[in-house]
Design a protein around this motif. Structure first.
Motif, mmCIF file in Angstrom:
data_model
loop_
_atom_site.group_PDB
_atom_site.id
_atom_site.type_symbol
_atom_site.label_atom_id
_atom_site.label_comp_id
_atom_site.label_asym_id
_atom_site.label_seq_id
_atom_site.Cartn_x
_atom_site.Cartn_y
_atom_site.Cartn_z
ATOM 1 N N PHE A 182 23.631 2.075 15.825
ATOM 2 C CA PHE A 182 22.842 3.307 15.986
ATOM 3 C C PHE A 182 21.739 3.374 14.930
ATOM 4 O O PHE A 182 20.606 3.773 15.226
ATOM 5 C CB PHE A 182 23.732 4.534 15.862
ATOM 6 N N THR A 183 22.071 2.982 13.714
ATOM 7 C CA THR A 183 21.086 3.026 12.625
ATOM 8 C C THR A 183 19.951 2.035 12.887
ATOM 9 O O THR A 183 18.770 2.364 12.751
ATOM 10 C CB THR A 183 21.757 2.699 11.283
ATOM 11 N N LYS A 184 20.315 0.814 13.261
ATOM 12 C CA LYS A 184 19.300 -0.220 13.476
ATOM 13 C C LYS A 184 18.407 0.073 14.689
ATOM 14 O O LYS A 184 17.222 -0.260 14.694
ATOM 15 C CB LYS A 184 19.976 -1.585 13.642
ATOM 16 N N LEU A 185 18.987 0.710 15.702
ATOM 17 C CA LEU A 185 18.204 1.035 16.896
ATOM 18 C C LEU A 185 17.546 2.410 16.788
ATOM 19 O O LEU A 185 16.773 2.797 17.663
ATOM 20 C CB LEU A 185 19.094 0.997 18.143
ATOM 21 N N ASN A 186 17.868 3.118 15.718
ATOM 22 C CA ASN A 186 17.321 4.454 15.486
ATOM 23 C C ASN A 186 17.658 5.392 16.650
ATOM 24 O O ASN A 186 16.791 6.071 17.210
ATOM 25 C CB ASN A 186 15.806 4.385 15.284
ATOM 26 N N VAL A 187 18.942 5.430 17.005
ATOM 27 C CA VAL A 187 19.417 6.293 18.093
ATOM 28 C C VAL A 187 20.587 7.128 17.588
ATOM 29 O O VAL A 187 21.147 6.869 16.519
ATOM 30 C CB VAL A 187 19.853 5.459 19.317
ATOM 31 N N LEU A 188 20.969 8.120 18.422
ATOM 32 C CA LEU A 188 22.029 9.050 18.004
ATOM 33 C C LEU A 188 23.242 9.036 18.930
ATOM 34 O O LEU A 188 24.255 9.645 18.606
ATOM 35 C CB LEU A 188 21.471 10.482 17.938
ATOM 36 N N SER A 189 23.137 8.353 20.062
ATOM 37 C CA SER A 189 24.250 8.384 21.015
ATOM 38 C C SER A 189 24.444 7.029 21.675
ATOM 39 O O SER A 189 23.567 6.156 21.637
ATOM 40 C CB SER A 189 23.987 9.428 22.103
ATOM 41 N N ARG A 190 25.590 6.892 22.321
ATOM 42 C CA ARG A 190 25.909 5.658 23.026
ATOM 43 C C ARG A 190 24.923 5.430 24.179
ATOM 44 O O ARG A 190 24.425 4.312 24.375
ATOM 45 C CB ARG A 190 27.348 5.724 23.566
ATOM 46 N N THR A 191 24.631 6.498 24.916
ATOM 47 C CA THR A 191 23.709 6.381 26.045
ATOM 48 C C THR A 191 22.322 5.965 25.585
ATOM 49 O O THR A 191 21.682 5.091 26.191
ATOM 50 C CB THR A 191 23.608 7.725 26.786
ATOM 51 N N GLU A 192 21.854 6.558 24.502
ATOM 52 C CA GLU A 192 20.535 6.218 23.973
ATOM 53 C C GLU A 192 20.519 4.784 23.467
ATOM 54 O O GLU A 192 19.520 4.064 23.639
ATOM 55 C CB GLU A 192 20.156 7.183 22.851
ATOM 56 N N ALA A 193 21.608 4.351 22.860
ATOM 57 C CA ALA A 193 21.695 2.977 22.356
ATOM 58 C C ALA A 193 21.572 1.980 23.504
ATOM 59 O O ALA A 193 20.860 0.973 23.399
ATOM 60 C CB ALA A 193 23.014 2.766 21.622
ATOM 61 N N ILE A 194 22.238 2.265 24.614
ATOM 62 C CA ILE A 194 22.186 1.379 25.771
ATOM 63 C C ILE A 194 20.775 1.345 26.357
ATOM 64 O O ILE A 194 20.247 0.287 26.708
ATOM 65 C CB ILE A 194 23.204 1.831 26.843
ATOM 66 N N THR A 195 20.141 2.516 26.435
ATOM 67 C CA THR A 195 18.782 2.595 26.991
ATOM 68 C C THR A 195 17.793 1.804 26.148
ATOM 69 O O THR A 195 16.993 1.018 26.669
ATOM 70 C CB THR A 195 18.326 4.074 27.062
ATOM 71 N N VAL A 196 17.839 2.009 24.827
ATOM 72 C CA VAL A 196 16.922 1.312 23.927
ATOM 73 C C VAL A 196 17.195 -0.190 23.941
ATOM 74 O O VAL A 196 16.267 -1.003 23.985
ATOM 75 C CB VAL A 196 17.035 1.872 22.494
ATOM 76 N N ALA A 197 18.469 -0.561 23.912
ATOM 77 C CA ALA A 197 18.829 -1.981 23.916
ATOM 78 C C ALA A 197 18.369 -2.666 25.198
ATOM 79 O O ALA A 197 17.898 -3.803 25.177
ATOM 80 C CB ALA A 197 20.330 -2.136 23.737
ATOM 81 N N SER A 198 18.485 -1.969 26.323
ATOM 82 C CA SER A 198 18.038 -2.527 27.597
ATOM 83 C C SER A 198 16.521 -2.704 27.591
ATOM 84 O O SER A 198 16.009 -3.738 28.048
ATOM 85 C CB SER A 198 18.455 -1.599 28.747
ATOM 86 N N ARG A 199 15.806 -1.712 27.070
ATOM 87 C CA ARG A 199 14.343 -1.792 27.037
ATOM 88 C C ARG A 199 13.874 -2.948 26.172
ATOM 89 O O ARG A 199 12.841 -3.558 26.434
ATOM 90 C CB ARG A 199 13.779 -0.465 26.510
ATOM 91 N N ARG A 200 14.627 -3.250 25.118
ATOM 92 C CA ARG A 200 14.275 -4.353 24.233
ATOM 93 C C ARG A 200 14.804 -5.698 24.698
ATOM 94 O O ARG A 200 14.562 -6.720 24.050
ATOM 95 C CB ARG A 200 14.800 -4.067 22.818
ATOM 96 N N GLY A 201 15.535 -5.707 25.791
ATOM 97 C CA GLY A 201 16.045 -6.973 26.305
ATOM 98 C C GLY A 201 17.289 -7.466 25.602
ATOM 99 O O GLY A 201 17.672 -8.629 25.751
ATOM 100 N N LEU A 202 17.969 -6.573 24.861
ATOM 101 C CA LEU A 202 19.171 -6.975 24.134
ATOM 102 C C LEU A 202 20.398 -6.991 25.046
ATOM 103 O O LEU A 202 21.333 -7.744 24.807
ATOM 104 C CB LEU A 202 19.427 -6.014 22.962
ATOM 105 N N VAL A 203 20.395 -6.141 26.072
ATOM 106 C CA VAL A 203 21.487 -6.115 27.057
ATOM 107 C C VAL A 203 20.885 -5.934 28.436
ATOM 108 O O VAL A 203 19.734 -5.496 28.577
ATOM 109 C CB VAL A 203 22.488 -4.973 26.787
ATOM 110 N N LYS A 204 21.656 -6.249 29.456
ATOM 111 C CA LYS A 204 21.229 -6.031 30.834
ATOM 112 C C LYS A 204 22.176 -5.026 31.473
ATOM 113 O O LYS A 204 23.395 -5.159 31.363
ATOM 114 C CB LYS A 204 21.243 -7.352 31.606
ATOM 115 N N ILE A 205 21.609 -4.027 32.118
ATOM 116 C CA ILE A 205 22.443 -3.005 32.762
ATOM 117 C C ILE A 205 22.082 -2.897 34.238
ATOM 118 O O ILE A 205 21.055 -3.404 34.662
ATOM 119 C CB ILE A 205 22.288 -1.643 32.067
#
Length: 231
Positions: free
Chosen positions: A208-231
């Motif tokens: 959460f700190t590294k992605l600058n997010v506050l929730s699990r849902t936001e972490a998944i959204t940001v990670a997907s946008r950056r290509g870190l995960v596929k959803i």
């Protein structure tokens, strides 16, 4: 699409000359188009064919055919999709650049995550555009890259810079993030990775700190946008 639907390459036409000014003649910019969608190729061929200073010398429906077409036709500029069968765009750029380090390649894609952009640039792409770019923007990019410039829209440069500036996730954090994106609970993540729930929570706090997010849902959204995960 199946590359058998059309020839992998379009035979090169005899080079034409255009008059840039009285007493001067300038060769057209010779373009190779590599995309696995026939409608995209046809549209690009038509658009480029209408330009007095450009011509399409070859087409390719997959990455391996793109490398072969580049070798056969030695184009000035290659327009290359990022996702193609047999050999993807980044690998294709790498192979072409091994053969010709000065090859001028523009990625034309629908993908704009910072990892996609970074991987293409690292491989040697000289330009990066999205397929919804304006016609004049694409044509200008071809001319600029042919002239030796790098062409990446400011919005994509900002996205790339943002991704580079953020602290990288560790391998274990990426594992946790991947399971999180699959909807796993902390308990299930711990069981999958053979770690305690307390350790999972510690990894999540770091993520959460590294992605600058506050929730699990936001972490998944940001990670997907950056290509870190596929959803």
């Amino acid at each position: 699409m199946n590359s058998s639907e059309m020839p992998a390459t379009r035979p090169a036409a005899q080079p034409e000359l255009m008059h840039a000014a009285p007493g001067e003649a300038k060769a057209k910019i010779r373009v190779l188009i590599a995309d696995d969608h026939v409608t995209v190729r046809e549209g690009l061929v038509a658009m480029i064919g209408r330009q007095p200073d450009m011509e399409v010398v070859a087409e390719a429906a997959d990455g391996r055919a793109a490398v072969s077409a580049w070798l056969a036709h030695q184009p000035d500029v290659c327009l290359l999709d990022l996702r193609m069968p047999i050999l993807d765009g980044v690998a294709t750029i790498g192979e072409i650049r091994q053969l010709a380090p000065a090859a001028r390649i523009i990625v034309l894609t629908t993908f704009d995550t910072d990892s996609d952009i970074a991987n293409a640039i690292k491989a040697g792409a000289r330009g990066y555009l999205l397929k919804d770019s304006q016609r004049e923007e694409l044509l200008d990019c071809i001319r600029r890259v042919n002239g030796g410039e790098t062409c990446i829209p400011p919005a994509l440069v900002a996205k790339l810079a943002a991704g580079i500036s953020n602290e990288a996730l560790t391998g274990r954090e990426l594992d946790v993030l991947s399971l999180l994106a699959r909807g796993k609970s902390n308990k299930e993540i711990g069981a999958n990775l053979y770690i305690s729930e307390t350790t999972v929570k510690s990894h999540l706090r770091s993520i959460f700190t590294k992605l600058n997010v506050l929730s699990r849902t936001e972490a998944i959204t940001v990670a997907s946008r950056r290509g870190l995960v596929k959803i």
